[in-house]
Design a protein around this motif. Structure first.
Motif, PDB file in Angstrom:
ATOM      1  N   ARG A 173     -65.582  54.758  28.180  1.00  0.00           N
ATOM      2  CA  ARG A 173     -64.349  55.451  28.570  1.00  0.00           C
ATOM      3  C   ARG A 173     -64.243  55.564  30.084  1.00  0.00           C
ATOM      4  N   VAL A 174     -65.365  55.869  30.746  1.00  0.00           N
ATOM      5  CA  VAL A 174     -65.381  55.979  32.207  1.00  0.00           C
ATOM      6  C   VAL A 174     -64.992  54.647  32.851  1.00  0.00           C
ATOM      7  N   LYS A 176     -63.358  52.120  31.568  1.00  0.00           N
ATOM      8  CA  LYS A 176     -61.972  51.782  31.284  1.00  0.00           C
ATOM      9  C   LYS A 176     -61.018  52.607  32.149  1.00  0.00           C
ATOM     10  N   THR A 177     -61.315  53.893  32.306  1.00  0.00           N
ATOM     11  CA  THR A 177     -60.479  54.763  33.132  1.00  0.00           C
ATOM     12  C   THR A 177     -60.476  54.310  34.582  1.00  0.00           C
ATOM     13  N   LEU A 180     -58.276  51.234  34.950  1.00  0.00           N
ATOM     14  CA  LEU A 180     -56.847  51.549  34.893  1.00  0.00           C
ATOM     15  C   LEU A 180     -56.375  52.254  36.164  1.00  0.00           C
ATOM     16  N   GLN A 181     -57.250  53.089  36.739  1.00  0.00           N
ATOM     17  CA  GLN A 181     -56.886  53.822  37.959  1.00  0.00           C
ATOM     18  C   GLN A 181     -56.823  52.910  39.177  1.00  0.00           C
ATOM     19  N   SER A 281     -65.532  59.058  36.176  1.00  0.00           N
ATOM     20  CA  SER A 281     -64.262  58.418  36.534  1.00  0.00           C
ATOM     21  C   SER A 281     -63.606  59.099  37.727  1.00  0.00           C
ATOM     22  N   LYS A 282     -64.254  60.160  38.247  1.00  0.00           N
ATOM     23  CA  LYS A 282     -63.682  60.909  39.366  1.00  0.00           C
ATOM     24  C   LYS A 282     -64.233  60.379  40.689  1.00  0.00           C
TER      25      LYS A 282
END
Length: 324
Positions: A173-174, A176-177, A180-181, A281-282
């Motif tokens: 998930r990380v 992929k995020t 996308l970002q 993802s941050k």
């Protein structure tokens, strides 16, 4: 002959570490070598099998030096080799190692070690505990004979095992995020192990996925890297060595190799081309803006000092050439 403990075609990081060590030690390309090719087995993390296509007893009379090429898991399953090297009083070079290593088992080899250097504090402590005069330098992979190329690639380096040896949907998930970002900055996704290809293709169906069975392909790719995002230490170091910026997400203890580089850059340059974090993802990711010339000079100074230290007691290939 130079007997080298390394791995080949299994872990990209091992290949560029070996290249860096060979350059540090000024080993000519014509110098004969024999490889102890170590592969990780399926019994668990860092359980090694030593493979070779020759009999150690038969080649030892031709061995003029032994080199530990800084790869992880060094010292494991190598007691037969250490014994043969010690018995033959063959000069040994333990260069750029990390982690705990063989500990007290290295003592039998210590009298014949001409150079011992580490790329993290754990290995430095172990080497010194055996009575060796050892120093710590940056990872030899930073000196793997890189070629200057146009910086035209943003690379997301996907790691299916997430830095802790386990594949998790949260890590997926990380990644992929992050894609996308920042997809406007990313040109391709790389994987360092062939088993990661199915996961990457499922996660990133719209972007080119790159895997290179030959590590040279990865080298050429990372030489073009202006921005790296991912979970592989030697993917990040490859980008940095070529003047790119790297965001490394890592959990394992050996991340100290990168933390030391980040700290040293901030102390000596006032900024760092590499950023270390957990798997998150941050991330604040921007196009790299820094003085690549200063970074190049900084890394060249480490190479010069490391080479001077590693060769201060000489080496057989410096005494004569391989082809005369």
């Amino acid at each position: 002959m130079l007997l080298i403990s390394t791995s080949n075609g299994w872990n990209y990081g091992d290949d560029i570490i070996r290249e860096g060590v060979l350059r540090l030690l000024k080993v000519p390309s014509t110098w004969p070598t024999g490889w102890l090719n170590r592969c990780e087995t399926q019994r668990g993390a860092h359980q090694w099998e030593v493979q070779r296509n020759f009999s150690l007893d038969k080649v030892m009379p031709s061995v003029t030096a032994f080199m530990e090429a800084g790869t992880p898991g060094w010292g494991e399953r190598l007691q037969e080799t250490y014994s043969a090297v010690s018995l033959g009083k063959v000069p040994a070079f333990i260069v750029g190692v990390a982690g705990t290593g063989p500990g007290a088992r290295l003592r039998k080899l210590a009298p014949y070690i001409r150079a011992a250097s580490a790329r993290d504090s754990q290995a430095l402590k172990m080497l010194r505990s055996t009575g060796l005069e050892a120093k710590k330098f940056f990872d030899p992979a930073l000196h793997a004979g890189w070629n200057l190329r146009e910086k035209d690639l943003g690379i997301l380096n996907y790691r299916a095992k997430g830095g802790n040896g386990k594949h998790t949907s949260e890590d997926d998930r990380v990644y992929k995020t992050l894609y996308l970002q920042h997809k406007e900055l990313i040109n391709c996704v790389t994987v360092h192990e062939v088993t990661e290809l199915p996961f990457a293709r499922k996660l990133f169906p719209e972007v080119p996925i790159v895997f290179c069975a030959d590590y040279i392909g990865f080298k050429h790719l990372y030489e073009r890297c202006r921005l790296y995002i991912g979970g592989r230490i030697h993917g990040a170091l490859s980008a940095v060595a070529n003047g790119g910026q790297a965001h490394l997400m890592y959990r394992a203890p050996k991340k100290s190799v990168v933390a030391d580089l980040e700290t040293a850059c901030r102390k000596n340059l006032g900024w760092s081309p590499i950023y270390l974090s957990g798997v998150t993802s941050k991330l604040k990711i921007e196009e790299p803006q820094f003085n690549r010339g200063h970074l190049k000079e900084f890394l060249e100074e480490d190479f010069r000092k490391h080479q001077e230290f590693a060769l201060r007691n000489g080496a057989p290939w410096l005494e004569r050439t391989a082809i005369e």
